[in-house]
Structure formats: C-alpha cells, structure tokens
Design a protein around this motif. Structure first.
Motif, PDB file in Angstrom:
ATOM      1  N   GLN A   1       0.855  -1.175   0.000  1.00 58.11           N
ATOM      2  CA  GLN A   1       0.000   0.000   0.000  1.00 58.11           C
ATOM      3  C   GLN A   1       0.898   1.234   0.000  1.00 58.11           C
ATOM      4  O   GLN A   1       1.951   1.212   0.610  1.00 58.11           O
ATOM      5  N   PRO A   2       0.482   2.289  -0.690  1.00 56.41           N
ATOM      6  CA  PRO A   2       1.348   3.462  -0.749  1.00 56.41           C
ATOM      7  C   PRO A   2       1.274   4.287   0.524  1.00 56.41           C
ATOM      8  O   PRO A   2       0.718   5.347   0.530  1.00 56.41           O
ATOM      9  N   GLN A   3       1.837   3.808   1.624  1.00 64.35           N
ATOM     10  CA  GLN A   3       1.636   4.498   2.909  1.00 64.35           C
ATOM     11  C   GLN A   3       2.848   4.504   3.813  1.00 64.35           C
ATOM     12  O   GLN A   3       2.820   3.840   4.838  1.00 64.35           O
ATOM     13  N   PHE A   4       3.869   5.182   3.478  1.00 62.66           N
ATOM     14  CA  PHE A   4       4.997   5.193   4.403  1.00 62.66           C
ATOM     15  C   PHE A   4       5.424   6.593   4.772  1.00 62.66           C
ATOM     16  O   PHE A   4       5.395   7.498   3.956  1.00 62.66           O
TER      17      PHE A   4
ATOM     18  N   ARG B   1      10.351   4.575   3.164  1.00 67.64           N
ATOM     19  CA  ARG B   1       9.764   4.679   1.832  1.00 67.64           C
ATOM     20  C   ARG B   1      10.766   4.155   0.801  1.00 67.64           C
ATOM     21  O   ARG B   1      10.416   3.387  -0.087  1.00 67.64           O
TER      22      ARG B   1
ATOM     23  N   GLU C   1      10.314   0.731  -1.325  1.00 68.31           N
ATOM     24  CA  GLU C   1      10.303   0.889  -2.778  1.00 68.31           C
ATOM     25  C   GLU C   1      11.348  -0.036  -3.413  1.00 68.31           C
ATOM     26  O   GLU C   1      11.109  -0.686  -4.429  1.00 68.31           O
TER      27      GLU C   1
ATOM     28  N   ARG D   1      10.014  -3.521  -3.287  1.00 63.22           N
ATOM     29  CA  ARG D   1       8.908  -3.663  -4.232  1.00 63.22           C
ATOM     30  C   ARG D   1       9.426  -3.885  -5.654  1.00 63.22           C
ATOM     31  O   ARG D   1       8.904  -4.675  -6.410  1.00 63.22           O
TER      32      ARG D   1
ATOM     33  N   ILE E   1       1.545  -1.997  -6.382  1.00 67.86           N
ATOM     34  CA  ILE E   1       0.894  -1.292  -5.281  1.00 67.86           C
ATOM     35  C   ILE E   1      -0.617  -1.466  -5.407  1.00 67.86           C
ATOM     36  O   ILE E   1      -1.170  -1.339  -6.492  1.00 67.86           O
TER      37      ILE E   1
ATOM     38  N   ARG F   1       7.339   4.204 -18.194  1.00 63.97           N
ATOM     39  CA  ARG F   1       8.272   5.263 -18.513  1.00 63.97           C
ATOM     40  C   ARG F   1       9.703   4.832 -18.334  1.00 63.97           C
ATOM     41  O   ARG F   1      10.391   5.182 -17.410  1.00 63.97           O
TER      42      ARG F   1
ATOM     43  N   ARG G   1       0.718   1.071  12.359  1.00 63.57           N
ATOM     44  CA  ARG G   1       1.242   2.215  11.619  1.00 63.57           C
ATOM     45  C   ARG G   1       1.107   3.505  12.411  1.00 63.57           C
ATOM     46  O   ARG G   1       2.025   4.315  12.454  1.00 63.57           O
TER      47      ARG G   1
ATOM     48  N   GLU H   1      13.369  12.571 -16.011  1.00 66.77           N
ATOM     49  CA  GLU H   1      12.362  11.535 -15.838  1.00 66.77           C
ATOM     50  C   GLU H   1      11.232  12.110 -15.005  1.00 66.77           C
ATOM     51  O   GLU H   1      11.452  12.510 -13.850  1.00 66.77           O
TER      52      GLU H   1
ATOM     53  N   ARG I   1       3.302  13.477   5.947  1.00 66.40           N
ATOM     54  CA  ARG I   1       2.189  12.938   6.731  1.00 66.40           C
ATOM     55  C   ARG I   1       2.431  13.125   8.233  1.00 66.40           C
ATOM     56  O   ARG I   1       3.562  13.060   8.695  1.00 66.40           O
TER      57      ARG I   1
ATOM     58  N   GLU J   1       1.432   8.533  -0.364  1.00 61.95           N
ATOM     59  CA  GLU J   1       2.702   8.185   0.262  1.00 61.95           C
ATOM     60  C   GLU J   1       3.666   7.494  -0.690  1.00 61.95           C
ATOM     61  O   GLU J   1       4.732   7.045  -0.280  1.00 61.95           O
ATOM     62  N   SER J   2       3.304   7.365  -1.945  1.00 65.42           N
ATOM     63  CA  SER J   2       4.191   6.656  -2.859  1.00 65.42           C
ATOM     64  C   SER J   2       5.208   7.603  -3.472  1.00 65.42           C
ATOM     65  O   SER J   2       4.969   8.797  -3.630  1.00 65.42           O
TER      66      SER J   2
ATOM     67  N   ASP K   1       0.755   6.515  -8.282  1.00 64.81           N
ATOM     68  CA  ASP K   1       0.118   5.748  -7.218  1.00 64.81           C
ATOM     69  C   ASP K   1      -0.537   6.643  -6.172  1.00 64.81           C
ATOM     70  O   ASP K   1      -1.054   6.165  -5.180  1.00 64.81           O
ATOM     71  N   ASN K   2      -0.438   7.958  -6.365  1.00 64.67           N
ATOM     72  CA  ASN K   2      -1.034   8.882  -5.408  1.00 64.67           C
ATOM     73  C   ASN K   2      -2.321   9.487  -5.971  1.00 64.67           C
ATOM     74  O   ASN K   2      -2.647   9.289  -7.130  1.00 64.67           O
TER      75      ASN K   2
END
Lengths: 336, 566
Positions: free
Chosen positions: A186-189, A195, A199, A202, A209, A336, B284, B377, B387, B417-418, B423-424
């Motif tokens: 999940q995108p939550q760090f 993070r 990543e 992953r 994700i 990309r 968390r 990029e 956060r 958070e990505s 992904d956000n």
C-alpha cells in the motif's frame, strides 16, 4: 535557525522535558493557531527542536551501541525508544528480537520454506507474537533481512554483486503475502528511509501497489459498449439506405452519427483508457460484422459474399492486434 | 447564533450542542439520538430521511439510499425517482433533517455547524463535506477529525493528567486509529492512520454471506427487498450475539421460510479476515508517532462496531491493555464535536483547552528528476507537507524549469505516500505562465498551506516577476464549484420533504409495512388489518387518538419483529 529556548521563553538550554512542555503549552495558549499560522509554526518548530535536543543529550549520556542483530544501523526511532527501558526489561526484549531474527533467517535460508506462504504465515501469526510491539519488531526484522539479502546496504558503486541476488519466480509470488501482511503493497509510508527501503523491495520482488478499496466502476465501459452497438446499427442502416437509393440526406445523417460516435469514443478514452482501447478493437470487429450484414441485406443473398467474410476475419484479427499493440504501448508509457 | 456539532456517519448521524452543562445530544422527532444516514422517496414522492427511509430500505430498496458517505466527492449518481443526486446532496438532506431537529429542540434558528469527518478523508472529500453543509443551508465553521472529537469527549475531564491515548474508531464503514497526547491542558494529535473500507457493515456482510450459504442455491434468486431484509436480520443477529452464545433467525420469503443460525464461534470464524485487518492501521499509527504500544496509557473505543466482543478481545491482545468505554461508543464523536463547538465559540468553560491536529497524509507535487545522462524523468512525487505534520502548517519548496526559456509550467498536486505520483491521488493542476529571458532557467516557489480544517491552498510565486498564482481545483471530477453548490442548494430547497410532525406516524407505518413484507400467513392479515385501522385513525386527524394508537402499535410491531430472532 532561531534559538528554540528564546521562542519557548526558557532561560537557556534544559534537558527537562516537563518544563519544555509547560513552556510550549503556555505560549500556545497565547495564540490562535487557526489565524496566526506563522506564529504557530515558529513555536511548533522550537518545541520540536527542543525535544530533539533533549533526546540527543539522552543518547550521548548512554554511550553504548544497540545491537539490532543485522548491523544495519537503520531504524533510529527503534533504538531511541529502547534506550528508555530499564536494563533488565531491555534484555528480555532483545531476546524476543533475537528469536524473531533467528526464525526469519531459518525460513529465508531454505528454499522450500521461503517459497511457501504458509511458512511465513505460521511465523507471523504465531499467537506468542500477537502484540503490536512484537509485530513491529517482526516487520523490522523481516525488512532488514530482505534488504540485507538483496543488497540494499551494499555500496551502490559495486554493481557487480547485484545480479546474483534476484528472488526466484516462486519467491516473488510468496512475497506478495509478506508484502500484504505488512502493508508494503500500500502506498503508505512516512519516514523517507522506510519509503526508499520498501520501494527498493517492491522493485526487487515486482510487487504492484494496491490502493485500498479501489471500487471498480463499470459505468463508462458499459455505456460505451451499448453506444457502439446502437451507433453501428444506425450508421450502417443510414449508409446502406443512402447507397441503395442514392439519397444524399441519409448520407449526411450517417456522417453526423459517425461524428457523434467518435466523440463518444473520445470521451470513453478520457474516462477509461484501457476499456476504450479494447473497445476500439471491438469497434473494428463490429464494424466488419455490420458491413457483412448490410451487404448481405443489400445483395439479398450470401452468394459472392466470401470477400465480405474475408473482411470479417481480417477485422477480427485487426481488432485483436490493435488491442494487443495498444496494451503494450500503454504499459510502456506507464512504466516510462 | 447557535453553533451545532454534527457527526455525519456512514450508518448513523447525530447532532449535539455545547451548553453550560457540557455537550448535549439533541433527539430527533422520534425521540432518538441516532438518525440513520438514509434517504428515500415515499409513496407520495416526498423525500424521507432517517428511520423512515431506513425501514423503506427493506421494502423499497430501489427508492432508498444509505451508506453514501463512502462516495462523497465522487461522481457516482444515486437515483431517487426521476432525479439523480450526488452523495453530497443526499448528505445535505440528512444534515437538513438534523438541522430542523435542532431548531425544534432549541427553539432558535441554526445556521452554523461543525461537522466531523474521518481523519482519512482527503481534500476532495473534505470539500465535499463542506459543500454538503452549504447545500443544507449551514455555514460549516470547521471540520473536525472523528478521532480527535472522540478524544475530546473523553479527554476533557482529565486535562490535569499527562496521558497518551489511542483512539480506535470502528464505525459503520470506516476504521480510524489516532494517537493523542495530553499535557498541560494541550491535546495533541500525534498520528492517525486507518482503513477507509473496513467497518461494522463488513461484519454484517460476512454474516449475510454465511446465511447465503445456509440458504443454498435459492440465495442468488432472492429479490432485492428480500436481500435487504436478510441483511437487516443479519445485523440484528450480530447485535444479539453480545448477549447470547448463539441466535436463531427466521427468514421469510414469498415462497419459503428458512431457519438460519449463527453462533459466536461461527461468527469468529467468518470474521477472521476482517479482524486481522485491525492490526496494520494500529501498528502504523503507533510507529508514526514514534512510540511503542507499551507507551500508551489508555485505549478509547468509538463506533458501534466496537461493541462486538471479538473486536475488543483482539484489540486487548494487540495492545495488552483493556479498552475503556465509559461513554456510549455511538455518541462519543458527536459529544466530542460539541466540545469543539464550545472551543470555537470560546465558551468560558473551555478556555484553557488547546488542541493541535495533524495532516493525515503527505501532500506534494509532481517533479521531474534529472538522470545521469542529462535526460529528465517525470512522474516523481516531491513531498511538501509530510504525513502527520502538526497543522496548521505552511511549507515552501523551490523548483525550476527543465528547459531554458520555458514559457509555461504545469504543476500537478498530489496526496499520498508513494514515491511515484501515479500511485497517489491527484488533487488538482495549476498552470503557471512564465516570461523568462531567453536561455535562462526560471525558478518559482510553491507554498502549500494546510489549515486547521484540512483545506489545502497552493500558491506559486515566480521569482523573476514576483507574480503569484493560486490553485483553483480544475479538472477535478469530484469537486463541485461554488456556483454548482448554490444551484444545488436552491434545488434542494424546492424539494418536497415529508413534514416533520408526520414523521413519527409514517415511521410506525413503514415499520408495519416492513413487518407485513417479512411475515407470512395469518399474521400478515392481522398486520394488514392494523395498517387499515391506523390509516383510518390518521384520516380523522385527531391528534390524541393518533398518538395513543401510535404508541400502542409501536410496541406491538416491536414484538412482531422480535419473533424472528430467538
């Protein structure tokens, strides 16, 4: 940077957390955070800075190193928290940590264990490890171990060692369970170091994700499908009538409908590219089908329609190809 | 001017005020504090809200909506008769109903409100909540995060203590966890986390699924109204389990009667996966606050779903601490929001409580990063406000153009958070015109300001010209413009709403109708006769007769309903 002690109204540096909190509380009461944003931020920064200074001085006062078992040096919060514990309690905690680390290494060392989600599940969901604190330790242990195994801590200039540390296909599959368990998919760090680490893992394990509660809505796709049907029937009817009776009027109606169908298509493209793409293939397919039907209707027989069947087949193949090529291009754009 | 506090929940909503005596809940026309967040059309094509609508969920599922809070700020359409509405408009109807309850109870006009939202709500959802308030004719003074409100409800009494709290809120549709610290009369939110798609209703769904298995192949063929009825029975079975070890349910359809049962063990088994989902947000929140579970002094439970034994047991196992539930978990948020209303009005009794909150997610922009080969990029996320930063906060980053002499820059704002923006969650786009000299890079400051209500403002200042641009959310499908809100407000004003004084009567009537649908055989005829009698009394318009019969029928229909669960 301003002196936090002056902003807090404390005479010179102190290591007494209580008096810092008291001073902060007193100053905070004097301002309205909703209106005085900059005043609040200055005070807040001073408060956090002062807390950090106190914490730093505590670490200096205890000049021994905490062995996390991996030698990673990451997880500073963890270390600071544990330093606050009395020594004997700390010993038992360290024991749990070592036990977790040992068991994780055991699983990771054996192919048949590390590639079996059940082995990880039995480990993670062991009732003895149910409490949140142990679970946090568990996450820390597993993360560090995986990072260590796949070369995260190695100097990036030594690129040669990276190639031999790729997880097997089956391990990648198993990793989905592990990632899901700790919420790494999940995108939550928060802290930037976690993070980066997550990543890195992953990418290694190629785990996508997932965003929680993605509701799949079929709306645009379905609307588009029905629109394609209706338009195709109408457009082919118009063109058929126009060509059979030499009527310009119906030709124009057919053209208008085509233009309208195109705008519907563009809208669908904006809303849901994937769906629109596959429907573009569908459009071609249905188009050739429509052509087949109308031409048979015009000629009144199947005779001499073999060329149409040929077009029909070509349309189907073309549709498939466009869909495939489109998917590849889209995935390339996205990566990309 | 009275400032009211509203807990706009997924399943139930409440309204409260702060008085000299503290927070006070306001009952609705039915004399209850909980107004179901349900909206529907009755047979006369009038809008009905609350219990009336909830009862009709069973009999008229196609003309009734509930659980729309999940869709705040989305373009999902809800059909009511010939018109379609957005989740904001349905919420506005609930707010309007609460508002009129408050006006009747207080005897004054109510025009200002504080509304609670899940800490997890993003900017779009928060703006949607504001819009809902405005459509209901309320000036929304502030939004308050639900866990913060809960802590206020509990925390005020212990302002002399130094405490670290964890607030665990398992409501109908959302799960929120927050860590709060209280010292010197300051209440500070340290962190918040959650799962926007976990709630008590998911447990009900699990029971429905289990019942479905017991029913077998007929389950697929059930009509929508039979399904809604089954769901209602499942919900009552869930509640029944807090008193008994096992419950039996009688489920009637037009053709058949099923005997279904649910035991505590079975319930534990089928909700195992849901229970497991509780851990991650708690873990968390604790780690974001830089704490360990052993540093937490108190556990506060909020939301009706925390009444479930299995939930409490699991939380105790996780935190090694017994949760407290001095207040009714369904009332906590409204009570706390009322405390906040008192704070906003600077009520005397609350002068010395100050609170700070955090931004529950990272906010930032998309940037391009220069690769070693000199190419750029795109698609990287650059956090501006991290956060769990204490709010209000205002942060600046300075970015430059990629090319020399670039004439325009498109700035995309994201939340999440990505490391990758894809992904956000996109919040908006800002186009900034630049007028650089040839062959020069242009630089600009991006300032994010996140205020105490959780509303984000983005300002971009170009260095050379010192011109400033402000973000107006455009191209955002979920956000409504001011003009649209006004238009919808006027449309809602015109809607025919079922009169309040008749609400009680129609509530009883719709309960009778529901009972009629759910029962079979002889009892049905009895119900039908009573419906006819009640209609006849209503025709006479004699208030005393109506009230007498209404009270009697209320008790009677309750006894009928309870026949299904034993």
């Amino acid at each position: 940077m301003h002196d936090p002690w002056i902003i807090l109204g404390i005479d010179g540096p102190t290591t007494d957390l209580k008096s810092i909190k008291k001073a902060y509380a007193a100053r905070l009461r004097a301002i309205d955070p909703a209106k005085d944003i900059s005043g609040f931020m200055a005070l807040r920064q001073a408060y956090e800075q002062a807390q950090q200074l106190v914490e730093n001085s505590n670490i200096e006062a205890l000049p021994w190193e905490y062995d996390v078992g991996t030698g990673s040096g990451f997880g500073s919060l963890y270390e600071v928290e544990d330093i606050r514990q009395p020594e004997d309690e700390f010993e038992s905690k360290n024991e749990i940590y070592r036990a977790l680390d040992a068991r994780a290494r055991e699983i990771l060392a054996l192919t048949n264990l590390r590639e079996d989600p059940e082995a990880w599940r039995a480990f993670f969901e062991d009732p003895a490890y149910a409490s949140i604190d142990v679970q946090s330790d568990l996450e820390h242990v597993v993360r560090n171990l995986l990072l260590e195994t796949f070369g995260y801590f190695q100097d990036s200039s030594q690129n040669n060692s990276q190639d031999d540390s790729k997880p097997s296909r089956r391990f990648k599959k198993t990793a989905r369970y592990v990632f899901n368990y700790f919420g790494w998919d999940q995108p939550q760090f928060n802290q930037s170091f976690t993070r980066d680490q997550v990543e890195f893992l992953r990418q290694k394990f190629k785990v996508p994700i997932v965003s929680a509660g993605d509701d799949i809505e079929f709306g645009p796709a379905f609307n588009f499908l029905s629109a394609v049907f209706v338009y195709l029937i109408l457009i082919s009817a118009c063109f058929y009538y126009a060509s059979a009776n030499q009527k310009g009027f119906w030709l124009i109606i057919g053209l208008i409908l085509s233009a309208r169908a195109l705008t519907v298509y563009v809208k669908a493209w904006i809303v849901d590219r994937d769906a629109a793409l596959s429907f573009f293939g569908g459009l071609l397919f249905l188009g050739s089908l429509g052509y087949l039907i109308t031409s048979v209707m015009r000629e009144g027989s199947w005779e001499g329609r073999l060329d149409v069947l040929y077009w029909f087949g070509a349309g189907a193949v073309g549709a498939g190809l466009i869909w495939l090529v489109g998917r590849v291009i889209l995935s390339l754009i996205r990566r990309r | 001017m009275t400032l009211v506090a509203i807990d706009l929940g997924t399943t139930n909503s409440l309204i409260a005020v702060f008085t000299e005596k503290g927070s006070e809940l306001i009952p609705n026309a039915m004399g209850e504090f909980l107004t179901p967040s349900a909206v529907g059309l009755n047979n006369a094509n009038e809008i009905v809200v609350g219990v009336e609508a909830k009862n009709r969920l069973v009999t008229h599922p196609e003309k009734t909506h509930a659980r729309f809070k999940r869709f705040m700020g989305t373009n999902k359409d809800f059909k009511l008769g010939r018109k379609t509405y957005r989740a904001e408009e349905l919420s506005a109807m609930v707010l309007r109903s609460l508002k009129s309850d408050a006006e009747r109870h207080l005897g004054t006009k109510v025009q200002r409100a504080i509304i609670s939202v899940p800490a997890y709500f993003n900017d779009v959802q928060r703006k949607a909540t504001y819009a809902a308030g405005e459509m209901a004719g309320l000036k929304v003074e502030r939004l308050i995060n639900e866990p913060t409100a809960a802590a206020l409800a509990y925390g005020l009494n212990s302002k002399d203590d130094e405490n670290t709290f964890i607030v665990i809120d398992l409501g109908g549709g959302t799960f929120d966890v927050s860590i709060l610290e209280i010292f010197e009369g300051i209440m500070e939110v340290r962190s918040s986390a959650g799962d926007a798609f976990l709630g008590g209703e998911d447990f009900t769904d699990a029971i429905v699924k289990d019942f479905g298995e017991q029913i077998g192949s007929d389950f697929e063929a059930l009509s929508p109204s039979a399904r809604a009825n089954l769901r209602d029975l499942a919900d009552r079975a869930k509640k029944g389990l807090s008193e008994k070890d096992a419950v039996k349910i009688k489920f009637n359809t037009k053709s058949k009667t099923y005997e279904l049962d649910l035991s505590r063990d079975r319930f534990e088994e089928i909700s195992k996966d849901l229970i497991k989902k509780l851990r991650l947000p708690i873990q968390r929140a604790i780690s974001d606050a830089g704490l360990r579970a052993e540093n937490i002094d108190r556990v506060v439970m909020v939301g009706g779903a925390t009444r479930m034994d299995i939930v409490r047991q699991h939380i105790t196992r996780l935190l090694k601490l017994f949760p407290e539930h001095r207040l009714d978990p369904d009332h906590v948020i409204a009570l706390g929001a009322a405390v906040q209303a008192g704070l906003v009005d600077r009520h005397e009794a609350l002068e010395d409580v100050v609170m700070t909150d955090v931004c529950p997610f990272t906010l930032g922009t998309e940037v391009a990063i220069e690769l070693p080969n000199g190419q750029h990029e795109g698609g990287h996320f650059q956090p501006v406000i991290e956060r769990n930063t204490v709010i209000p906060v205002s942060r600046v980053v300075t970015n430059g153009t990629i090319r020399k002499g670039q004439r325009e820059v498109t700035l995309q704002i994201f939340q999440g958070e990505s490391a990758w923006v894809r992904d956000n969650v996109p919040l908006g786009t800002l186009n900034v015109k630049l007028s650089p000299k040839k062959d020069e890079f242009e630089y600009f400051d991006i300032r994010f300001t996140y205020d105490v209500s959780g509303i984000l403002e983005v300002l971009v200042t170009v260095h050379s010209s010192q011109k400033t641009e402000r973000l107006i959310l455009e191209g955002n499908p979920g956000a409504l413009s001011k003009a649209e809100i006004d238009k919808r407000f006027k449309e809602l004003e015109k809607l025919k709403v079922h009169p309040k004084d008749k609400a009680e009567n129609s509530a009883v009537m719709s309960r009778l109708e529901r009972a009629y649908e759910n029962q079979l055989g002889d009892i049905r005829q009895v119900i039908q006769r009573r419906i006819a009698e009640f209609s006849a009394v209503l025709e006479t318009q004699k208030e005393t007769d109506i009230a007498l019969m209404r009270d009697e029928l209320m008790k009677w229909v309750e006894s009928i309903e309870n026949m299904d669960i034993f």
